[in-house]
Design a protein around this motif. Structure first.
Motif, PDB file in Angstrom:
ATOM      1  N   UNK A 426       0.851  -1.180   0.000  1.00 21.83           N
ATOM      2  CA  UNK A 426       0.000   0.000   0.000  1.00 21.83           C
ATOM      3  C   UNK A 426       0.892   1.236   0.000  1.00 21.83           C
ATOM      4  N   UNK A 427       0.488   2.286  -0.693  1.00 21.77           N
ATOM      5  CA  UNK A 427       1.270   3.529  -0.807  1.00 21.77           C
ATOM      6  C   UNK A 427       2.692   3.249  -1.297  1.00 21.77           C
ATOM      7  N   UNK A 706       5.720  15.080   5.874  1.00 22.33           N
ATOM      8  CA  UNK A 706       5.283  14.205   4.793  1.00 22.33           C
ATOM      9  C   UNK A 706       4.105  13.346   5.243  1.00 22.33           C
ATOM     10  N   UNK A 707       4.160  12.909   6.480  1.00 26.05           N
ATOM     11  CA  UNK A 707       3.051  12.114   7.024  1.00 26.05           C
ATOM     12  C   UNK A 707       1.747  12.896   6.957  1.00 26.05           C
ATOM     13  N   UNK A 708       1.794  14.150   7.383  1.00 30.05           N
ATOM     14  CA  UNK A 708       0.589  14.972   7.369  1.00 30.05           C
ATOM     15  C   UNK A 708       0.093  15.203   5.939  1.00 30.05           C
ATOM     16  N   UNK A 709       1.026  15.361   4.998  1.00 32.59           N
ATOM     17  CA  UNK A 709       0.635  15.533   3.592  1.00 32.59           C
ATOM     18  C   UNK A 709      -0.085  14.281   3.086  1.00 32.59           C
ATOM     19  N   UNK A 710       0.433  13.102   3.443  1.00 31.35           N
ATOM     20  CA  UNK A 710      -0.193  11.852   3.000  1.00 31.35           C
ATOM     21  C   UNK A 710      -1.570  11.665   3.628  1.00 31.35           C
ATOM     22  N   UNK A 711      -1.698  12.002   4.896  1.00 29.71           N
ATOM     23  CA  UNK A 711      -2.993  11.879   5.559  1.00 29.71           C
ATOM     24  C   UNK A 711      -4.021  12.805   4.920  1.00 29.71           C
ATOM     25  N   UNK A 712      -3.553  13.985   4.530  1.00 27.88           N
ATOM     26  CA  UNK A 712      -4.451  14.928   3.851  1.00 27.88           C
ATOM     27  C   UNK A 712      -4.880  14.365   2.495  1.00 27.88           C
ATOM     28  N   UNK A 713      -3.939  13.757   1.781  1.00 28.40           N
ATOM     29  CA  UNK A 713      -4.266  13.152   0.483  1.00 28.40           C
ATOM     30  C   UNK A 713      -5.284  12.036   0.639  1.00 28.40           C
ATOM     31  N   UNK A 723       0.211   6.849  -4.664  1.00 21.66           N
ATOM     32  CA  UNK A 723       1.652   6.610  -4.672  1.00 21.66           C
ATOM     33  C   UNK A 723       2.336   7.710  -3.878  1.00 21.66           C
ATOM     34  N   UNK A 724       3.559   7.430  -3.429  1.00 22.61           N
ATOM     35  CA  UNK A 724       4.319   8.388  -2.616  1.00 22.61           C
ATOM     36  C   UNK A 724       5.610   8.735  -3.346  1.00 22.61           C
ATOM     37  N   UNK A 725       5.785  10.012  -3.672  1.00 26.67           N
ATOM     38  CA  UNK A 725       6.951  10.436  -4.457  1.00 26.67           C
ATOM     39  C   UNK A 725       7.238  11.923  -4.254  1.00 26.67           C
ATOM     40  N   UNK A 726       8.464  12.372  -4.552  1.00 27.96           N
ATOM     41  CA  UNK A 726       8.743  13.821  -4.577  1.00 27.96           C
ATOM     42  C   UNK A 726       7.949  14.453  -5.722  1.00 27.96           C
ATOM     43  N   UNK A 727       8.012  15.776  -5.839  1.00 27.44           N
ATOM     44  CA  UNK A 727       7.182  16.409  -6.867  1.00 27.44           C
ATOM     45  C   UNK A 727       7.878  16.551  -8.214  1.00 27.44           C
ATOM     46  N   UNK A 728       9.163  16.211  -8.292  1.00 24.85           N
ATOM     47  CA  UNK A 728       9.856  16.316  -9.579  1.00 24.85           C
ATOM     48  C   UNK A 728      11.156  15.524  -9.493  1.00 24.85           C
ATOM     49  N   UNK A 729      11.929  15.529 -10.582  1.00 25.71           N
ATOM     50  CA  UNK A 729      13.210  14.838 -10.598  1.00 25.71           C
ATOM     51  C   UNK A 729      14.216  15.501  -9.674  1.00 25.71           C
ATOM     52  N   UNK A 730      15.267  14.757  -9.309  1.00 25.31           N
ATOM     53  CA  UNK A 730      16.195  15.191  -8.261  1.00 25.31           C
ATOM     54  C   UNK A 730      17.544  15.656  -8.802  1.00 25.31           C
ATOM     55  N   UNK A 731      17.652  15.880 -10.098  1.00 23.99           N
ATOM     56  CA  UNK A 731      18.963  16.155 -10.708  1.00 23.99           C
ATOM     57  C   UNK A 731      19.614  17.434 -10.188  1.00 23.99           C
ATOM     58  N   UNK A 732      18.813  18.424  -9.768  1.00 26.78           N
ATOM     59  CA  UNK A 732      19.383  19.715  -9.346  1.00 26.78           C
ATOM     60  C   UNK A 732      19.744  19.742  -7.868  1.00 26.78           C
ATOM     61  N   UNK A 733      19.450  18.700  -7.134  1.00 25.43           N
ATOM     62  CA  UNK A 733      19.700  18.669  -5.696  1.00 25.43           C
ATOM     63  C   UNK A 733      21.047  18.024  -5.387  1.00 25.43           C
ATOM     64  N   UNK A 734      21.531  18.260  -4.172  1.00 26.29           N
ATOM     65  CA  UNK A 734      22.751  17.614  -3.719  1.00 26.29           C
ATOM     66  C   UNK A 734      22.446  16.238  -3.159  1.00 26.29           C
ATOM     67  N   UNK A 735      23.461  15.385  -3.068  1.00 21.54           N
ATOM     68  CA  UNK A 735      23.250  14.015  -2.590  1.00 21.54           C
ATOM     69  C   UNK A 735      22.805  13.970  -1.126  1.00 21.54           C
TER      70      UNK A 735
END
Length: 754
Positions: A426-427, A706-713, A723-735
């Motif tokens: 689930x999720x 994130x938990x609160x965001x999922x409960x709201x969804x 599904x549970x995911x970030x809002x976009x690709x991660x190429x511009x972020x640091x490791x």
């Protein structure tokens, strides 16, 4: 004939602003160093326009991040949570732009949306019931004086009062109408300050006037400017519109006391007709948008001058202008050393468009165009053959039938087949696709491009990055994995490089958001796939793990919308050509054992016509089928994902459902999950992953957040479809921030499952 430019690219010829800003964010330079870079860029841009013979040059078109954010600061409507951080002016500004996480506090960035029908993103101002709009900043006035100190008279560019209120978000019971009086007073203060400085012209940008306007919208616009224009005194006011025509409010605009009106004659389909019907006041100057500010093709002088002659029938005082800001095209062709001359001669970037404006302004004053060598040389280019036609490609498009746009098994049946096949919890957790593009990744790509390493060495290193990425995702506990996209420079440019019909630039960067730039490929001829593009990378990634790994592709509409398109064939024809190429790749991924294929359509909403009555006939009627074309031949157990970001999707949510994907992920974090209401209201059938955190900000979301965001969804979305995911690709972020964020994402999903 005089000429004008609505705005100029601001990141610099070689992205100097981007690199200086990133150094500032890393603490490698001071804010004074950053300001000095900005000052040098403004000087270069103003002098470039003056030397090109442009009479009406803009100032305050520069921004460290975004013009709407600049306007928020100028009008003093900085939300309290950012003020409470106690940061300096720059720190507060960038906290609104990028979010902030430190000992002073933790705040998210402003919401980000597409700027009308472009690939530029603006930051959405937020007005609360307690907001007080008043002149607070100094930027337009300081930049005007800066230019004047160089001996250059400019017209400061200010986002118009109506557009600002129309695009703002209202967090409370008050509406735009409730803020109208305050806003008008603030603009009166702006005019008063410009009068003090002796400014000759000010440009109020009102692109919201080309949208569908209600009676109340028009009344708000008129009431604002009746108040504002009474106090203009000596400064002349130019009302500047672009991206369309002002059919809903033309009479009202022409009746107000503006000294000039900027109208778009290229995207404004009815602009000439409106002039014919209403005339143009003799006491006003028409700034005629005749040189395209949104494409990179050379201006056809014969067509432009013919249109200009028609405009002159209805307006006595005309100034030749760009159709919109040149922000939307690359800086200059001078950096392009690899383009063949027979290709390059067809293009004009921002600097070259200045020359076009100047030449046209001279030729337009003559009754004998043929007397000018510039006119004759331009005519030769447009009379010559330039396109690479592929008969086989056109025959494939012509042969498409209804069966090519429809999967054989309906979505509900596929959903049950896929749940049984994958056995996901689930999720289920996943990411959008790309992982951080480290210096090692960039160096590998750069070394290959420079010929320092061969393809075998390059691929060996890419495979090493992929293995590391897979192992890290397994360690994090993600359910559906990605290969990281280490072989890709950009989600569109990469595919363009592997398709026939494209040409590519070296340094033709265009601003997307903040100082993030993209380098759109150029569609020069008929498009087709030459050989498999992504298969070996996805196949290798899947061989490393028992968990499903998504094959990652960019969809035909996004490839088209984020390319500079041809002008000689329809957008539909180009989309279907690209769609057939992507379909071939999808089928090859399936044959290679890839069970989930994600076909991203990040830019689906981007080119939606501004006028609603044109949405289907001019766009959606072919854009949605173009996506379906890509996946129509896969088996029911192959799961098709897609992703969309940074647009308002609520109004086309049913059309998105009709794309017939199995799973759709959306940007949702910056918009505070408002999208889920639309999903619920429209009975959205596709499984869905609204982004649970913002990847365009360096802050790491807490597990509880994130938990609160999922409960709201889950209040609006069936738990079996979420599904549970970030809002976009991660190429511009640091490791480090990526790993920390994903660790919290997985933990939050476990908490909610339990």
């Amino acid at each position: 004939m005089k000429s004008a430019v609505i705005g100029f690219p601001r990141v610099g010829k070689l992205r100097e602003l981007k690199f200086a800003s990133e150094k500032y964010f890393r603490g490698e330079i001071t804010k004074e160093n950053l300001e000095e870079t900005a000052k040098e860029l403004r000087k270069e841009h103003w002098e470039l326009q003056r030397n090109a013979g442009i009479e009406y040059i803009s100032s305050n078109d520069f921004s460290f991040y975004d013009g709407m954010l600049d306007m928020t600061v100028l009008l003093g409507v900085i939300p309290e949570e950012y003020k409470r951080l106690g940061l300096d002016e720059h720190g507060t500004y960038f906290a609104m732009a990028r979010g902030y996480q430190g000992k002073e506090g933790d705040v998210k960035a402003f919401a980000m949306k597409k700027w009308f029908n472009t690939n530029y993103h603006y930051l959405v101002p937020e007005l609360n019931d307690g907001s007080q709009i008043h002149l607070s900043g100094k930027k337009p006035f300081e930049e005007y004086e800066e230019a004047r100190a160089l001996g250059i008279e400019t017209k400061p560019v200010i986002i118009g009062a109506f557009t600002f209120l129309k695009l703002a978000k209202y967090n409370g019971s008050r509406t735009a109408l409730d803020f109208a009086e305050q806003t008008a007073r603030a603009y009166i203060q702006i005019l008063a300050k410009l009068n003090e400085l002796g400014t000759k012209w000010v440009q109020f940008d009102e692109p919201a006037l080309v949208t569908d306007l209600s009676k109340e919208d028009i009344e708000l616009f008129v009431s604002l400017y009746k108040i504002i224009l009474k106090q203009k005194n000596n400064v002349k006011v130019l009302l500047q519109t672009y991206f369309g025509d002002i059919r809903d409010c033309c009479k009202e605009v022409l009746a107000l006391e503006f000294d000039g009106a900027g109208l778009d004659f290229l995207e404004g389909k009815k602009t000439l007709e409106l002039l014919k019907e209403n005339g143009f006041p003799k006491d006003k100057i028409l700034f005629a948008g005749l040189v395209n500010g949104k494409n990179i093709w050379k201006c056809d002088y014969a067509k432009t001058l013919d249109l200009f002659s028609k405009v002159k029938k209805y307006a006595q005082n005309v100034i030749l202008s760009t159709s919109c800001s040149l922000l939307h095209v690359p800086y200059t062709l001078e950096n392009e050393t690899n383009l063949k001359s027979e290709v390059k001669k067809h293009f004009a970037f921002a600097k070259e468009k200045l020359l076009e404006l100047h030449e046209l302004s001279i030729i337009a004053d003559s009754s004998d165009f043929e007397a000018f060598s510039e006119y004759k040389n331009n005519k030769v280019i447009f009379n010559a053959e330039r396109l690479y036609e592929d008969k086989a490609v056109r025959e494939k498009v012509a042969a498409l039938s209804e069966a090519d746009f429809k999967r054989k098994t309906d979505r509900k049946e596929r959903e049950q087949i896929q749940k049984a096949k994958f056995g996901l919890p689930l999720l289920p957790t996943t990411t959008i696709g790309s992982f951080p593009q480290t210096q090692e990744v960039k160096k590998n790509r750069s070394s290959y491009r420079k010929g320092e390493i061969d393809r075998e060495t390059y691929d060996r290193q890419v495979f090493a990055f992929i293995e590391e990425c897979i192992r890290e995702q397994e360690k994090l506990g993600l359910d559906v994995l990605v290969h990281g996209e280490y072989e890709r420079n950009d989600m569109v440019e990469f595919f363009g490089e592997n398709l026939a019909g494209y040409v590519f630039t070296e340094k033709a960067w265009v601003q997307s958001y903040g100082t993030r730039c993209v380098k759109p490929p150029i569609i020069f001829g008929d498009v087709k796939r030459i050989s498999p593009i992504t298969v070996k990378y996805s196949e290798y990634a899947q061989s490393l793990t028992k968990r499903p790994v998504k094959g990652m592709l960019t969809g035909p509409v996004t490839i088209l919308n984020w390319s500079f398109p041809r002008e000689d064939i329809s957008l539909q024809e180009m989309a279907y050509q690209i769609g057939i190429a992507i379909r071939e790749e999808v089928c090859d991924l399936e044959k290679a054992g890839i069970r989930i294929v994600q076909i991203d359509e990040a830019a689906l909403k981007e080119k939606l016509p501004i006028r609603k009555n044109e949405w289907y006939s001019e766009y959606l009627d072919w854009a949605i089928p173009a996506f379906r074309l890509c996946h129509s031949r896969v088996r029911p157990e192959t799961q098709i994902h897609t992703h969309m970001c940074y647009s308002e999707f609520e109004e086309i949510i049913r059309d998105i459902d009709n794309m017939d994907a199995d799973v759709i992920s959306f940007e949702a974090s910056r918009s505070k999950l408002t999208l889920i209401d639309a999903l619920k209201a429209n009975g959205f059938e596709t499984e869905v992953g609204p982004g649970v955190y913002d990847i365009h900000s360096p802050r790491v979301p807490a597990v509880e957040e994130i938990t609160q965001a999922l409960l709201k969804m889950l209040e609006k979305i069936d738990k079996n479809k979420l599904w549970v995911n970030p809002d976009c690709g991660l190429k511009t972020r640091g490791i480090p921030e990526t790993i920390a964020s994903l660790k919290n994402l997985v933990e939050a999903a476990k908490v909610v499952r339990n």
